[in-house]
Design an enzyme around this catalytic site. Sequence first.
Site, PDB file in Angstrom:
ATOM      1  CB  SER A   8      -0.876   0.013   1.256  1.00 31.47           C
ATOM      2  OG  SER A   8      -1.351   1.317   1.486  1.00 31.47           O
ATOM      3  CG  HIS A  33      -3.791  -2.148  -1.130  1.00 31.82           C
ATOM      4  ND1 HIS A  33      -4.826  -3.039  -1.299  1.00 31.82           N
ATOM      5  CD2 HIS A  33      -4.180  -1.316  -0.142  1.00 31.82           C
ATOM      6  CE1 HIS A  33      -5.794  -2.762  -0.445  1.00 31.82           C
ATOM      7  NE2 HIS A  33      -5.437  -1.714   0.277  1.00 31.82           N
ATOM      8  CG  ASP A  35      -5.225   1.898   1.197  1.00 32.23           C
ATOM      9  OD1 ASP A  35      -6.079   1.006   1.263  1.00 32.23           O
ATOM     10  OD2 ASP A  35      -4.018   1.726   1.471  1.00 32.23           O
ATOM     11  CG  MET A  37      -8.868   6.455   2.647  1.00 28.25           C
ATOM     12  SD  MET A  37      -7.884   6.702   4.120  1.00 28.25           S
ATOM     13  CE  MET A  37      -6.910   5.204   4.110  1.00 28.25           C
ATOM     14  CG  HIS A  66      -9.152  -0.838   0.277  1.00 28.60           C
ATOM     15  ND1 HIS A  66      -8.428  -0.894   1.452  1.00 28.60           N
ATOM     16  CD2 HIS A  66     -10.463  -0.919   0.644  1.00 28.60           C
ATOM     17  CE1 HIS A  66      -9.260  -1.013   2.469  1.00 28.60           C
ATOM     18  NE2 HIS A  66     -10.498  -1.016   2.009  1.00 28.60           N
ATOM     19  CG  MET A  68     -11.411   2.247   2.711  1.00 34.95           C
ATOM     20  SD  MET A  68      -9.862   2.458   3.590  1.00 34.95           S
ATOM     21  CE  MET A  68      -8.746   2.511   2.210  1.00 34.95           C
ATOM     22  CG  MET A 136     -10.800  -3.551   6.113  1.00 36.20           C
ATOM     23  SD  MET A 136      -9.346  -3.062   5.184  1.00 36.20           S
ATOM     24  CE  MET A 136      -8.492  -1.996   6.344  1.00 36.20           C
ATOM     25  CG  ASP A 174      -5.540  -3.233   3.909  1.00 39.12           C
ATOM     26  OD1 ASP A 174      -4.483  -2.808   4.405  1.00 39.12           O
ATOM     27  OD2 ASP A 174      -6.298  -2.538   3.198  1.00 39.12           O
TER      28      ASP A 174
HETATM   29  C1  DX5 Z   1      -6.012   1.343   5.980  1.00 40.49           C
HETATM   30  C2  DX5 Z   1      -5.583   0.915   4.600  1.00 40.49           C
HETATM   31  C3  DX5 Z   1      -4.364   0.099   4.552  1.00 40.49           C
HETATM   32  C4  DX5 Z   1      -3.113   0.729   5.107  1.00 40.49           C
HETATM   33  C5  DX5 Z   1      -2.247  -0.375   5.616  1.00 40.49           C
HETATM   34  O1  DX5 Z   1      -7.300   1.842   5.922  1.00 40.49           O
HETATM   35  O2  DX5 Z   1      -6.608   0.158   3.985  1.00 40.49           O
HETATM   36  O3  DX5 Z   1      -4.133  -0.399   3.231  1.00 40.49           O
HETATM   37  O4  DX5 Z   1      -2.395   1.500   4.192  1.00 40.49           O
HETATM   38  O5  DX5 Z   1      -1.176   0.180   6.306  1.00 40.49           O
HETATM   39  P1  DX5 Z   1      -0.320  -0.647   7.348  1.00 40.49           P
HETATM   40  O6  DX5 Z   1       0.233  -1.837   6.613  1.00 40.49           O
HETATM   41  O7  DX5 Z   1       0.702   0.318   7.791  1.00 40.49           O
HETATM   42  O8  DX5 Z   1      -1.269  -1.072   8.439  1.00 40.49           O
HETATM   43 ZN    ZN Z   2      -6.221  -0.853   2.035  1.00 39.61          ZN
END
Ligand code: DX5
Ligand code: ZN
Length: 215
Positions: A8, A33, A35, A37, A66, A68, A136, A174
């Site tokens: 990620s 990956h 993310d 948001m 991903h 969110m 998650m 994740d």
């Molecule tokens: C959190 C994300 C993850 C995050 C993981 O909402 O979906 O993908 O970047 O980060 P680490 O591996 O640091 O927990």
């Molecule tokens: Zn993620």
Amino acid sequence: MAVKVSPSVLTADFLELDGELKKLEAAGTDMIHLDVMDGIFVPNISFGVPLIRSIKKHTNLPLDVHLMIDRPHRYLRDFAAVADYLGFHYEAGSDVAETLKEIRALGCKPCLTIKPCTAPEEIFPFLPLCDMVLVMSVEPGFGGQKFMPSALEKLSALRAECARRGLAVELEVDGGINGETAPLAVQAGATVLVAGSYVFSDQMEERVRFLKSLS
Ligand code: DX5
Ligand code: ZN
């Protein structure tokens, strides 16, 4: 079978991504990956299609997006144009079956994602529509959080249900994946490991190789 690794980029320096992507490719990363948001479904805002489009120009690795975001069906077409795997949250307010089908119709691999509060049994009816399920192991929204062991039982339950029904669904995990938690997740049935802060470090290559060595 070797586990797949999906780093990620959330905690990366976005202006240094080209070099980081090359290092990840050299280390054998399977996908990237991303993310997304929106500040509504999760209490944080990250990035959207323009950054992902730029990343796509700089790597041939599959992009594992991903979402969110609230009511993700509104933006499927935009993200499908840049994603390979396209995932959204079961809890995000879109019709789950319709959204999974639309993602496939748009040419992406559908991925259904569950937050720590959702029981795996709730998504059993949708498994035949999924190429991947994302469990998650932290509350979505931020990198660098601690792994929640309750994710392990969920992975095992999903693995058993897929085996029982003969479904070839990737199981992704994740949040809080590191040298200690990754082997546990793989043992519980994870086939794709997302890792952010663990991989984006000065030991990126060794750590990707370690994750890839798990089976
Ligand atoms: C959190 C994300 C993850 C995050 C993981 O909402 O979906 O993908 O970047 O980060 P680490 O591996 O640091 O927990
Ligand atoms: Zn993620």
